[in-house]
Design a protein around this motif. Structure first.
Motif, PDB file in Angstrom:
ATOM      1  N   HIS A  59      22.618  22.583  26.037  1.00  0.00           N
ATOM      2  CA  HIS A  59      21.388  21.871  26.212  1.00  0.00           C
ATOM      3  C   HIS A  59      21.139  22.352  27.314  1.00  0.00           C
ATOM      4  CE1 HIS A  59      18.570  18.372  26.854  1.00  0.00           C
ATOM      5  NE2 HIS A  59      18.931  18.329  28.197  1.00  0.00           N
ATOM      6  N   VAL A  60      21.981  21.896  28.614  1.00  0.00           N
ATOM      7  CA  VAL A  60      20.971  22.928  29.760  1.00  0.00           C
ATOM      8  C   VAL A  60      20.783  24.516  29.751  1.00  0.00           C
ATOM      9  CG1 VAL A  60      21.943  22.725  32.817  1.00  0.00           C
ATOM     10  CG2 VAL A  60      22.300  20.996  31.152  1.00  0.00           C
ATOM     11  N   PRO A  61      21.447  25.017  29.661  1.00  0.00           N
ATOM     12  CA  PRO A  61      20.972  26.576  29.499  1.00  0.00           C
ATOM     13  C   PRO A  61      19.849  26.810  28.278  1.00  0.00           C
ATOM     14  CG  PRO A  61      23.382  26.047  28.730  1.00  0.00           C
ATOM     15  CD  PRO A  61      22.867  25.079  29.147  1.00  0.00           C
ATOM     16  N   ALA A  62      19.547  25.081  27.180  1.00  0.00           N
ATOM     17  CA  ALA A  62      18.561  25.691  26.005  1.00  0.00           C
ATOM     18  C   ALA A  62      16.201  25.259  27.647  1.00  0.00           C
ATOM     19  CB  ALA A  62      17.951  24.852  25.446  1.00  0.00           C
ATOM     20  N   ALA A  63      17.446  24.162  27.890  1.00  0.00           N
ATOM     21  CA  ALA A  63      16.192  23.582  28.803  1.00  0.00           C
ATOM     22  C   ALA A  63      15.703  24.889  29.431  1.00  0.00           C
ATOM     23  CB  ALA A  63      16.862  22.672  29.678  1.00  0.00           C
ATOM     24  N   TRP A  64      16.732  25.284  30.594  1.00  0.00           N
ATOM     25  CA  TRP A  64      16.240  26.460  31.682  1.00  0.00           C
ATOM     26  C   TRP A  64      16.168  27.785  30.713  1.00  0.00           C
ATOM     27  CZ3 TRP A  64      22.418  27.583  33.325  1.00  0.00           C
ATOM     28  CH2 TRP A  64      22.768  26.082  34.191  1.00  0.00           C
ATOM     29  N   MET A  65      16.544  28.265  29.849  1.00  0.00           N
ATOM     30  CA  MET A  65      15.712  29.355  28.900  1.00  0.00           C
ATOM     31  C   MET A  65      14.340  28.535  28.525  1.00  0.00           C
ATOM     32  SD  MET A  65      17.228  31.204  29.073  1.00  0.00           S
ATOM     33  CE  MET A  65      16.535  32.744  28.380  1.00  0.00           C
ATOM     34  N   GLY A  66      13.972  27.741  28.478  1.00  0.00           N
ATOM     35  CA  GLY A  66      12.296  27.179  27.742  1.00  0.00           C
ATOM     36  C   GLY A  66      11.767  27.471  28.827  1.00  0.00           C
ATOM     37  N   SER A 187      21.880  19.033  38.634  1.00  0.00           N
ATOM     38  CA  SER A 187      22.795  19.280  39.409  1.00  0.00           C
ATOM     39  C   SER A 187      23.301  20.291  39.270  1.00  0.00           C
ATOM     40  CB  SER A 187      24.389  18.458  38.807  1.00  0.00           C
ATOM     41  OG  SER A 187      23.941  18.423  37.230  1.00  0.00           O
ATOM     42  N   VAL A 188      22.723  21.149  39.313  1.00  0.00           N
ATOM     43  CA  VAL A 188      23.506  23.420  39.659  1.00  0.00           C
ATOM     44  C   VAL A 188      22.668  23.751  40.601  1.00  0.00           C
ATOM     45  CG1 VAL A 188      23.865  25.320  38.265  1.00  0.00           C
ATOM     46  CG2 VAL A 188      24.245  23.423  37.171  1.00  0.00           C
ATOM     47  N   PHE A 189      20.990  23.968  39.651  1.00  0.00           N
ATOM     48  CA  PHE A 189      20.062  24.366  41.886  1.00  0.00           C
ATOM     49  C   PHE A 189      19.329  23.320  41.961  1.00  0.00           C
ATOM     50  CE2 PHE A 189      20.135  27.345  37.087  1.00  0.00           C
ATOM     51  CZ  PHE A 189      20.431  28.089  37.923  1.00  0.00           C
ATOM     52  N   ARG A 190      20.381  23.173  43.313  1.00  0.00           N
ATOM     53  CA  ARG A 190      19.730  21.931  44.228  1.00  0.00           C
ATOM     54  C   ARG A 190      19.885  22.372  45.789  1.00  0.00           C
ATOM     55  NH1 ARG A 190      23.999  19.448  45.420  1.00  0.00           N
ATOM     56  NH2 ARG A 190      22.626  16.944  46.375  1.00  0.00           N
ATOM     57  N   TYR A 202      31.458  26.658  35.525  1.00  0.00           N
ATOM     58  CA  TYR A 202      31.968  28.322  35.082  1.00  0.00           C
ATOM     59  C   TYR A 202      31.405  28.028  33.448  1.00  0.00           C
ATOM     60  CZ  TYR A 202      33.687  28.960  39.266  1.00  0.00           C
ATOM     61  OH  TYR A 202      34.965  29.338  40.173  1.00  0.00           O
ATOM     62  N   PRO A 203      31.583  27.150  32.443  1.00  0.00           N
ATOM     63  CA  PRO A 203      31.322  27.540  31.117  1.00  0.00           C
ATOM     64  C   PRO A 203      29.869  27.213  30.961  1.00  0.00           C
ATOM     65  CG  PRO A 203      32.668  25.347  31.185  1.00  0.00           C
ATOM     66  CD  PRO A 203      33.002  26.049  32.834  1.00  0.00           C
ATOM     67  N   LEU A 204      29.407  26.500  31.889  1.00  0.00           N
ATOM     68  CA  LEU A 204      27.994  25.806  31.519  1.00  0.00           C
ATOM     69  C   LEU A 204      27.415  27.645  32.368  1.00  0.00           C
ATOM     70  CD1 LEU A 204      25.525  23.513  31.949  1.00  0.00           C
ATOM     71  CD2 LEU A 204      25.741  23.160  34.055  1.00  0.00           C
ATOM     72  N   LEU A 205      28.030  28.090  33.017  1.00  0.00           N
ATOM     73  CA  LEU A 205      26.855  29.222  33.494  1.00  0.00           C
ATOM     74  C   LEU A 205      27.321  30.323  32.735  1.00  0.00           C
ATOM     75  CD1 LEU A 205      27.538  29.086  38.127  1.00  0.00           C
ATOM     76  CD2 LEU A 205      25.133  28.322  36.452  1.00  0.00           C
ATOM     77  N   LEU A 206      27.760  30.819  32.597  1.00  0.00           N
ATOM     78  CA  LEU A 206      28.867  31.559  31.930  1.00  0.00           C
ATOM     79  C   LEU A 206      27.565  31.261  30.320  1.00  0.00           C
ATOM     80  CD1 LEU A 206      32.824  32.140  31.512  1.00  0.00           C
ATOM     81  CD2 LEU A 206      30.447  33.675  31.757  1.00  0.00           C
TER      82      LEU A 206
END
Lengths: 242, 51
Positions: A59-66, A187-190, A202-206
């Motif tokens: 979910h989070v990578p899809a939101a980043w990519m949007g 909770s990541v880019f802050r 790590y899995p989230l960033l990968l």
């Protein structure tokens, strides 16, 4: 004048570059996705969210990519509008459907995560609503381009609309700070760095990098398609004129 | 050890992953088909012109 990258202003060089770069990005995406999924499914359950935390990895990578793809759309539109780079316009046109797909994915996987955690598929929360507005900008851009027969007018109108939509990007990002929302904060880019454990980080960033590489590959493929489309249509026009 | 049993949350997790796979398949197939179709047309026009 801001210099555009050489491959953006020279279609031949772009086609030579993208011919090997597109499959290379595709392979990188597959490798990163497999590694990210492996780490994602060996990570322990979250103490509060249980196994639903695994939805975060997609979910989070899809939101980043949007958001990232919209920034690409805005940047390419700026180059197309100001410097009249035909390839920049092709890049903008090629990015929109991919960005819309990532945004749909973010909203849909978010709903599937929200239902068990919040008890609701959807809430008119600032983050969700601003992402929905992002999707509407993508759809409006594609509809506007499709509705105008004159390519030059379509490119100019689309670029202006895309640039207006860029205003929504900081709203999406900071919506969780500016308003009292049900959606959790960054909770990541802050400031101060990520707050989550490396088991999840790590899995989230990968997977974030995998989505990025997949977008890179598909974007190049779609820009190539756009270059061929314009060549074919120009040739058809020449043939019709005799 | 791989944990592929999400228990009661399976009904949310697997559709989320399935939807992601489906959207990626659509993006890949759509992009490749579009590129293939227009490359063929562009090449056909350039062959016609050479002939």
């Amino acid at each position: 004048m801001i210099p555009a990258p050489a491959f953006l202003s020279n279609p031949e060089r772009f086609m030579a570059f993208s011919r090997w770069a597109a499959p290379m990005f595709g392979v990188v995406a597959v490798v990163l996705a497999l590694a990210g999924l492996w780490l994602g499914f060996i990570a322990p359950e979250d103490y509060q969210q249980g196994d639903t935390v695994r939805i975060m990895f997609i979910h989070v990578p899809a939101a980043w990519m949007g958001m990232f793809v919209y920034a690409c759309l805005g940047g390419a539109s700026f180059l197309a509008l100001v410097f009249r780079h035909a390839l920049a316009d092709a890049a903008a046109q090629a990015a929109a459907p991919l960005g819309a797909a990532f945004t749909v994915l973010a909203l849909a996987t978010g709903a599937l995560w929200g239902r068990p955690m919040w008890g609701a598929w959807w809430v008119w929360d600032a983050r969700l609503t601003s992402v929905l507005v992002l999707l509407l900008f993508y759809l409006a851009y594609m509809a506007l381009r499709a509705s105008l027969d004159d390519e030059t007018k379509a490119a100019r109108a689309g670029a202006i609309l895309a640039l207006v939509g860029v205003v929504n990007l900081p709203i999406v990002h900071w919506s969780v700070n500016w308003w009292n929302t049900l959606h959790q904060g960054a909770s990541v880019f802050r400031k101060g760095g990520p707050t989550m454990t490396v088991d999840y980080l790590y899995p989230l960033l990968l997977l974030g990098l995998a989505y990025m590489a997949a977008f890179g590959s598909l974007w190049l493929v779609r820009i190539r398609a756009e270059v061929w489309r314009r060549r074919a249509e120009a040739a058809a026009l020449r043939a019709a004129r005799g | 050890m791989l944990d592929l049993d999400p228990g009661p949350y399976a009904v949310y997790i697997w559709p989320a992953y399935g939807l992601t796979v489906l959207v990626f398949i659509l993006m890949i197939a759509g992009s490749l088909n579009r590129a293939r179709r227009w490359r063929r047309k562009a090449e056909a026009f350039s062959k016609d012109r050479e002939a």
